[in-house]
Design an enzyme around this catalytic site. Structure first.
Site, PDB file in Angstrom:
ATOM      1  N   GLU A   1     -35.491  57.734   6.432  1.00  0.00           N
ATOM      2  CA  GLU A   1     -34.616  56.441   6.577  1.00  0.00           C
ATOM      3  C   GLU A   1     -35.661  55.682   7.591  1.00  0.00           C
ATOM      4  O   GLU A   1     -36.075  56.176   8.745  1.00  0.00           O
ATOM      5  CB  GLU A   1     -33.607  56.739   7.244  1.00  0.00           C
ATOM      6  CG  GLU A   1     -32.653  55.658   7.808  1.00  0.00           C
ATOM      7  CD  GLU A   1     -32.444  54.363   6.758  1.00  0.00           C
ATOM      8  OE1 GLU A   1     -32.808  53.357   7.033  1.00  0.00           O
ATOM      9  OE2 GLU A   1     -31.856  54.704   5.785  1.00  0.00           O
TER      10      GLU A   1
ATOM     11  N   ASP B   1     -31.930  56.262  -2.379  1.00  0.00           N
ATOM     12  CA  ASP B   1     -31.083  54.844  -2.521  1.00  0.00           C
ATOM     13  C   ASP B   1     -31.943  53.875  -1.975  1.00  0.00           C
ATOM     14  O   ASP B   1     -31.809  53.415  -0.991  1.00  0.00           O
ATOM     15  CB  ASP B   1     -29.839  55.230  -1.633  1.00  0.00           C
ATOM     16  CG  ASP B   1     -28.907  54.195  -1.378  1.00  0.00           C
ATOM     17  OD1 ASP B   1     -28.868  53.285  -2.582  1.00  0.00           O
ATOM     18  OD2 ASP B   1     -28.074  54.025  -0.600  1.00  0.00           O
TER      19      ASP B   1
ATOM     20  N   CYS C   1     -28.898  49.218  -6.977  1.00  0.00           N
ATOM     21  CA  CYS C   1     -27.907  48.284  -7.020  1.00  0.00           C
ATOM     22  C   CYS C   1     -28.472  46.919  -7.531  1.00  0.00           C
ATOM     23  O   CYS C   1     -27.798  45.912  -7.262  1.00  0.00           O
ATOM     24  CB  CYS C   1     -27.639  48.044  -5.285  1.00  0.00           C
ATOM     25  SG  CYS C   1     -29.227  47.627  -4.452  1.00  0.00           S
TER      26      CYS C   1
END
Length: 129
Positions: free
Chosen positions: A18, A57, A84
């Site tokens: 991350e 993601d 997304c």
């Protein structure tokens, strides 16, 4: 923040990559007591390690070629991709296919009702030689 990592079976080790420092702090709290390594880095700067499963993601722009190359370099037998943006998913699926993964199913989630935004959770499996 460790959202997906915390949902994985506790028996396995988790490597979470991350870039956002605040998300890394949250992940350390959320994954406390788990066999977890939190790597504070952009995915593009991360050095891939051998893993069984990747849960990705990415940003709305998708994994792209560099992200797909990194996923493939892990040797993961399975990838769960949370997208997304449907167009980015299409581009990523094509790149993953060229990298030796096949589409194994997708689920569309309308998490933002009455907007044009949907999440697509897709499983890819490495094609055996």
């Amino acid at each position: 923040v460790g959202l997906f990592a915390v949902a994985l079976p506790a028996a396995g080790e988790v490597i979470a990559v991350e870039q956002a420092p605040s998300s890394c702090r949250d992940a350390r709290v959320n994954l406390a007591g788990r066999a977890a390594t939190i790597v504070e880095s952009s995915v593009e700067q991360w050095r891939p390690e051998s893993v069984d499963v990747v849960v990705a993601d990415p940003a709305r722009s998708g994994l792209g070629r560099r992200g797909v190359d990194l996923v493939a370099a892990t040797g993961a037998a399975a990838l769960v991709l949370v997208s997304c943006d449907a167009a980015a998913l299409g581009r990523d699926a094509q790149l993953l296919s060229a990298a030796g993964y096949r589409h194994a199913g997708s689920t569309v989630l309308d998490l933002f009702p009455q907007t044009p935004h949907v999440e697509v959770v897709t499983r890819f499996e490495r094609i055996s030689d």
